[in-house]
Scaffold this active site. Structure first.
Site, PDB file in Angstrom:
ATOM      1  N   HIS A   5      -2.963  -2.552  -5.070  1.00  0.00           N
ATOM      2  CA  HIS A   5      -2.062  -3.607  -5.558  1.00  0.00           C
ATOM      3  C   HIS A   5      -2.863  -4.889  -5.656  1.00  0.00           C
ATOM      4  CE1 HIS A   5      -2.075  -4.873  -1.378  1.00  0.00           C
ATOM      5  NE2 HIS A   5      -1.751  -3.635  -1.037  1.00  0.00           N
ATOM      6  N   THR A  38       0.831  -1.210   0.000  1.00  0.00           N
ATOM      7  CA  THR A  38       0.000   0.000   0.000  1.00  0.00           C
ATOM      8  C   THR A  38       0.864   1.258   0.000  1.00  0.00           C
ATOM      9  OG1 THR A  38      -1.552  -1.176   1.402  1.00  0.00           O
ATOM     10  CG2 THR A  38      -1.939   1.168   1.115  1.00  0.00           C
TER      11      THR A  38
END
Ligand code: GP9
Ligand code: MN
Length: 625
Positions: A468, A293
């Site tokens: 992601h 992140t």
């Protein structure tokens, strides 16, 4: 009292007292979260191992100095521990070298230090007092130990410490490479080893910074201007001028869930509808690496690549960044991040200052109870709901980012809150994933309603991006069952696509845009939309709404995607068909991809933007004179 003939009990007592004290501090002062039995064992082994290594070192000193050493080391370690306790009381975090030199942090601590010191803290020095008293009774004329015995003592101590590190790696794989949270580090290797690790990290990045000079940044800027900067005006230029910006960093969502069903039910019904009234980019790739992140945040805010190992948020948190929050703050925006996790995770408390954020609403700004938590912490629905009051407290226009958490591995969703069936495959991770993705869809829908109810929707532009991947390669078999095709290396890269939705309330010209794009492109795009693109500086991205620059997305592992080709693991593929093609097709782009990654690394390792920013500020000052 009879002199202690054998010194060993003295050192053993010193080490034991110190280990017990350290354990008590870990357990009761730092209040570390212990989730399983292995963590419990590690927490117990670590203080013993550390104390043994430090106190058995005494055997290598000559007899006269052994007692002095023991006393001094006990005092020094006690103060280090105590200083961490004071810092923790104030910041719920652990000291780092950069923080020690950050005047505002330590300054804050300085002014409040008297309120932080408590009388009962004296217990933390009781062992030192005992050691001083006992040391007076140790016989001064002992024979030194044989070398064999010295070696034996040291080997046992070091072996215990290595055992500790191995257990830590088992408990948290890649703990040292990813360095994601100081609390995890302290929990797994203890506060003293954590400091050593922090010093090593710090020294390495300092050395690289010292070697760098200012000339390189010009060359890099020329490169990015020539290859990435669009000369076309964007059709959305200025559309966000004076509007609020709301980013939603959507945890672990991948594009393959969009418009897909499980047992006849849409996984993301709200997002599927939203896409119809928004710009949707269906070939948008995440470009993150080990920093997960935090890497996505880095890429989105700075338009630089993440590093190939570790997280920039940890390794280079003191760099100059010329990041979007800093730029927009200079244009009258208030910038803020909302994320209901511990503020030291990914070093955010430090890094958000570096990026120029004005406010960070972390876990402590939220009411988190077992009832409103799922998996990693506060549920996204509660997170969004509770965020509204904080959002309303900001001066407009604001530039904000909401980081969601519930759709995080291992994708836990209590049965009573599941609104879609689990998938049925050999991977429980993939099976569960859809239940938390569905929850994310509902929570974003609820957030839109919250914004409307609070009157914050109309004047805002909402940008949702996946941070992601959520499903790793380990689940390829189940994934291939779900997608109905084999997961080749080509498909693996295609699975790195994450949704990007740009929603402008009341906007008409919405559509799905299929051009190849990546997280890197968000900084120039958003600045252009705000009408302040001229300040983007060195940027490896291109405005998403322009078409004059050939699309080229480089992933951190060196894979890349162009209009026609996709390159990964030494193989060139046709982008449309996924068929392998002659490597000559990809050859010209290989060097370009490497150049970009190398240039970006140089900017980070050399902290080169400090030269750029200095020059930029100087020239803009002369212009305004
Ligand atoms: C933690 C959240 C998740 O605060 O950002 O981190 P991740 O593991 O996805 O990087
Ligand atoms: Mn994440």
């Amino acid at each position: 009292m009879k002199p202690l003939e054998n010194k060993l009990p003295f050192y053993a007592i010193a080490a034991l007292l110190f280990a017990v004290k350290t354990y008590m501090v870990y357990r009761f002062t730092f209040d570390l979260d212990i989730d399983n039995f292995l963590q419990e064992i590690i927490l117990l082994v670590n203080p013993v191992a550390t104390a043994l290594v430090l106190f058995t070192a005494v055997v290598w000193f000559n007899v006269n100095r052994q007692i002095k050493y023991t006393r001094r080391i006990a005092v020094l370690l006690s103060f280090i521990l105590y200083f961490n306790v004071l810092y923790f009381r104030s910041f719920s975090d652990f000291l780092t070298i950069p923080v020690l030199f950050q005047t505002n942090n330590v300054g804050d601590l300085g002014s409040s230090i008297t309120t932080l010191i408590q009388l009962q803290d004296i217990w933390m020095f009781l062992d030192v007092i005992v050691i001083y008293v006992l040391s007076r009774y140790v016989s001064r004329d002992m024979q030194p130990l044989h070398t064999k015995a010295k070696l034996r003592a040291s080997v046992i101590a070091v072996a215990l410490l290595v055992g500790n590190v191995v257990l830590a790696e088992i408990e948290r794989p890649m703990l040292f490479v990813r360095t994601f949270d100081r609390e995890y580090l302290v929990k797994n290797i203890g506060v003293f080893n954590y400091h050593l690790y922090d010093i090593a990290l710090h020294s390495k990045s300092k050395a690289q910074r010292v070697m760098a000079d200012g000339s390189e940044i010009k060359q890099i800027e020329e490169y990015t201007d020539k290859h990435m900067k669009s000369d076309q005006p964007s059709p959305l230029e200025g559309v966000a001028k004076d509007k609020n910006i709301i980013y939603i960093s959507a945890e672990s969502i991948q594009s393959f869930v969009i418009n897909k069903k499980i047992n006849g039910k849409e996984i993301t019904p709200f997002l599927n509808d939203l896409i119809e009234n928004s710009y949707y980019f269906n070939n948008f790739y995440h470009q993150t690496e080990q920093g997960k992140t935090s890497d996505s945040e880095w890429v989105v805010e700075t338009s630089l690549y993440p590093l190939s190992r570790g997280a920039v948020f940890f390794t280079h948190s003191e760099n100059e960044t010329n990041a979007v929050p800093e730029i927009v703050s200079n244009h009258g925006y208030t910038s803020a991040v909302f994320h209901a996790n511990n503020k030291s995770f990914w070093n955010r408390s430090v890094m958000y200052d570096t990026l120029g954020y004005d406010e960070f609403f972390s876990e402590s700004a939220y009411e988190v109870t077992p009832d409103n938590s799922i998996g990693w912490g506060l549920s996204d629905k509660d997170f969004f709901k509770q965020s509204i009051k904080h959002l309303k407290s900001l001066e407009e226009p604001y530039y904000t980012k909401f980081i969601t958490l519930t759709n995080h591995f291992p994708f836990e969703m209590p049965e009573e809150q599941q609104t879609i069936d689990k998938y049925d495959s050999s991977s429980s991770t993939l099976n569960n994933y859809f239940t938390t993705v569905k929850y994310m869809d509902e929570s974003i829908e609820q957030f839109f309603q919250n914004l409307k109810d609070a009157g914050e929707y109309e004047d805002s532009i909402i940008v949702i991006y996946g941070d992601h991947y959520g499903i790793s390669e380990n689940h390829n078999k189940a994934m291939s069952q779900f997608l109905g095709k084999e997961i080749t290396p080509y498909e693996h890269v295609q699975l790195q696509r994450v949704p990007l939705i740009v929603h402008i309330p009341g906007h008409e010209d919405n559509r799905t845009i299929s051009k190849v794009s990546g997280q890197m492109d968000l900084k120039p795009t958003i600045l252009n939309m705000m009408g302040i693109d001229s300040e983007q500086g060195v940027s490896f991205g291109t405005d998403l709404f322009t078409n004059d620059v050939d699309p080229f997305v480089v992933l951190r592992d060196g894979s890349f995607i162009t209009e026609n080709y996709l390159y990964t693991r030494d193989t060139c593929y046709d982008r449309d068909s996924g068929e392998e093609v002659e490597s000559t097709h990809c050859e010209p782009f290989k060097a370009k991809a490497q150049t970009e990654l190398d240039y970006s690394d140089s900017v980070i390792y050399g902290d080169l933007l400090r030269f750029y920013n200095a020059e930029y500020k100087e020239s803009s000052e002369t212009e305004t004179k």
